[in-house]
Design a protein around this motif. Structure first.
Motif, mmCIF file in Angstrom:
data_model
loop_
_atom_site.group_PDB
_atom_site.id
_atom_site.type_symbol
_atom_site.label_atom_id
_atom_site.label_comp_id
_atom_site.label_asym_id
_atom_site.label_seq_id
_atom_site.Cartn_x
_atom_site.Cartn_y
_atom_site.Cartn_z
ATOM 1 N N TRP A 17 31.632 45.812 47.971
ATOM 2 C CA TRP A 17 31.452 44.848 46.885
ATOM 3 C C TRP A 17 30.526 43.708 47.311
ATOM 4 O O TRP A 17 29.715 43.229 46.517
ATOM 5 N N LEU A 18 30.629 43.282 48.577
ATOM 6 C CA LEU A 18 29.749 42.228 49.080
ATOM 7 C C LEU A 18 28.297 42.693 49.076
ATOM 8 O O LEU A 18 27.391 41.942 48.680
ATOM 9 N N ALA A 19 28.079 43.946 49.489
ATOM 10 C CA ALA A 19 26.726 44.505 49.498
ATOM 11 C C ALA A 19 26.164 44.570 48.079
ATOM 12 O O ALA A 19 24.992 44.246 47.841
ATOM 13 N N LYS A 20 27.010 44.971 47.111
ATOM 14 C CA LYS A 20 26.566 45.037 45.719
ATOM 15 C C LYS A 20 26.254 43.643 45.179
ATOM 16 O O LYS A 20 25.290 43.455 44.428
ATOM 17 N N LEU A 21 27.077 42.669 45.571
ATOM 18 C CA LEU A 21 26.868 41.293 45.124
ATOM 19 C C LEU A 21 25.556 40.737 45.684
ATOM 20 O O LEU A 21 24.792 40.073 44.962
ATOM 21 N N ILE A 22 25.271 41.023 46.956
ATOM 22 C CA ILE A 22 24.029 40.563 47.582
ATOM 23 C C ILE A 22 22.824 41.213 46.898
ATOM 24 O O ILE A 22 21.826 40.550 46.612
ATOM 25 N N THR A 23 22.944 42.505 46.613
ATOM 26 C CA THR A 23 21.858 43.221 45.937
ATOM 27 C C THR A 23 21.596 42.626 44.558
ATOM 28 O O THR A 23 20.439 42.400 44.165
ATOM 29 N N ALA A 24 22.672 42.360 43.820
ATOM 30 C CA ALA A 24 22.527 41.756 42.487
ATOM 31 C C ALA A 24 21.890 40.375 42.577
ATOM 32 O O ALA A 24 21.037 40.008 41.754
ATOM 33 N N ALA A 25 22.302 39.597 43.596
ATOM 34 C CA ALA A 25 21.744 38.250 43.768
ATOM 35 C C ALA A 25 20.252 38.320 44.100
ATOM 36 O O ALA A 25 19.447 37.543 43.567
ATOM 37 N N LEU A 253 13.686 46.981 48.149
ATOM 38 C CA LEU A 253 13.051 48.294 48.258
ATOM 39 C C LEU A 253 13.927 49.271 49.048
ATOM 40 O O LEU A 253 13.884 50.481 48.818
ATOM 41 N N LYS A 254 14.718 48.725 49.957
ATOM 42 C CA LYS A 254 15.577 49.565 50.794
ATOM 43 C C LYS A 254 16.981 49.740 50.200
ATOM 44 O O LYS A 254 17.772 50.524 50.709
ATOM 45 N N ARG A 255 17.279 48.999 49.126
ATOM 46 C CA ARG A 255 18.626 49.028 48.558
ATOM 47 C C ARG A 255 18.691 49.726 47.204
ATOM 48 O O ARG A 255 19.758 50.210 46.811
ATOM 49 N N LEU A 256 17.579 49.743 46.467
ATOM 50 C CA LEU A 256 17.588 50.284 45.111
ATOM 51 C C LEU A 256 16.538 51.379 44.956
ATOM 52 O O LEU A 256 15.545 51.417 45.692
ATOM 53 N N SER A 257 16.751 52.235 43.983
ATOM 54 C CA SER A 257 15.757 53.260 43.678
ATOM 55 C C SER A 257 14.547 52.604 43.031
ATOM 56 O O SER A 257 14.667 51.554 42.383
#
Length: 319
Positions: A17-25, A253-257
């Motif tokens: 969840w922390l990783a998803k939150l960081i990605t969203a931020a 670039l390394k976290r999302l398609s």
């Protein structure tokens, strides 16, 4: 289940969840930094001519890019055999398009500039078909038609007519979008092995120098008359919009398609229209809001070829 396993699963869930939150931020940071770029340009050219303004922005950004590249130990120079490609990127991605954007914003609102530039991924699609022989699906063609029809209505409702300086601003911004789209495709064809930092660092420095010197020669700017507001905008463009937005995008670039990440180009114009309307004191009309929504929806369709997705799902189902 042992207590240690429960704790381990809980920690994994929390980390996820922390990783998803960081990605969203980070995604929000990119949308905001790129969405406010257009207002920054608008403020910068209030007291700095367009060539000089574009050059100063890149000269501010270049040392920070250089430090970032050195820290990551990425090469600064393009491969020796790709000197011609380096010149091409410097001119067609940084120098000419950013001058055109700065020129265009002298005559066009920052929100409309962002909407015009959001057509850039469509030009990538068109040039990919021409030079890379990639297929354009029927749904994407429909999206292109919807997008550009809406763009025409936006220009019409904004009161820009042939013969007015506004139409030259619109043309300059669209040419910048076309050049960026073309450069992206040629980069995919010839520069895919070059790291993202190498691709940006030295071209930004050289483009900044060329633009600034050209500005001193052709525009004869009075730098002493530049307002604090314009200097602040230039600093923001160089540090936050260019470097900060780039670093966030680099991490994403390394976290999302690539498909999901490309929707940044659909979202940032929304922020640009809102911030531009606030700064320029012009309410967002119902026509502008409606046609902007249709435009962005049309361009979004170009990123999701329905036929290709259905074919892929059918193959997976059969498999």
């Amino acid at each position: 289940m042992p207590m240690s396993a429960v704790i381990g699963n809980t920690e994994k869930t929390q980390n996820l969840w922390l990783a998803k939150l960081i990605t969203a931020a980070l995604f929000l940071v990119v949308c905001l930094s790129w969405g406010t770029t257009w207002l920054g340009i608008k403020v910068a050219v209030e007291s700095v001519p367009p060539l000089t303004s574009a050059g100063l922005r890149f000269l501010i950004a270049f040392p920070l890019f250089l430090i970032f590249a050195l820290v990551r130990q990425d090469p600064i120079f393009f491969p020796r055999k790709q000197t011609g490609f380096f010149v091409f990127v410097t001119l067609t991605y940084f120098s000419i398009p950013y001058y055109l954007l700065n020129y265009g914003e002298q005559h066009v609102s920052s929100g409309l500039t962002a909407l015009l530039f959001s057509s850039m991924p469509v030009f990538i699609l068109i040039f990919s078909s021409m030079f890379l022989k990639e297929r354009i699906y029927t749904s994407q063609m429909v999206g292109i038609a919807i997008g550009f029809a809406s763009l025409f209505m936006i220009i019409k409702t904004q009161g820009l007519h042939l013969g007015h300086t506004g139409i030259f601003g619109v043309a300059a911004i669209l040419v910048a979008a076309i050049m960026h789209g073309f450069c992206y495709v040629i980069t995919k064809q010839k520069g895919s092995a070059i790291s993202v930092l190498t691709y940006n660092t030295l071209p930004i420095g050289v483009a900044g120098f060329l633009l600034f010197v050209s500005g001193l020669w052709l525009e004869s700017p009075d730098l002493g008359a530049v307002t604090l507001r314009s200097w602040t905008a230039l600093a923001y463009l160089g540090v936050i919009a260019s470097v900060g937005g780039f670093i966030a995008y680099f991490i994403l670039l390394k976290r999302l398609s690539p498909v999901i990440l490309s929707f940044v180009f659909i979202i940032f114009p929304v922020f640009a229209v809102i911030f531009g309307s606030w700064y320029e004191g012009q309410p967002i009309s119902s026509d502008l809001a409606t046609y902007s929504a249709i435009l962005l929806a049309g361009f979004a369709i170009t990123k999701l070829p329905v036929e290709k997705l259905l074919s892929k799902n059918a193959k997976e189902h059969l498999g």
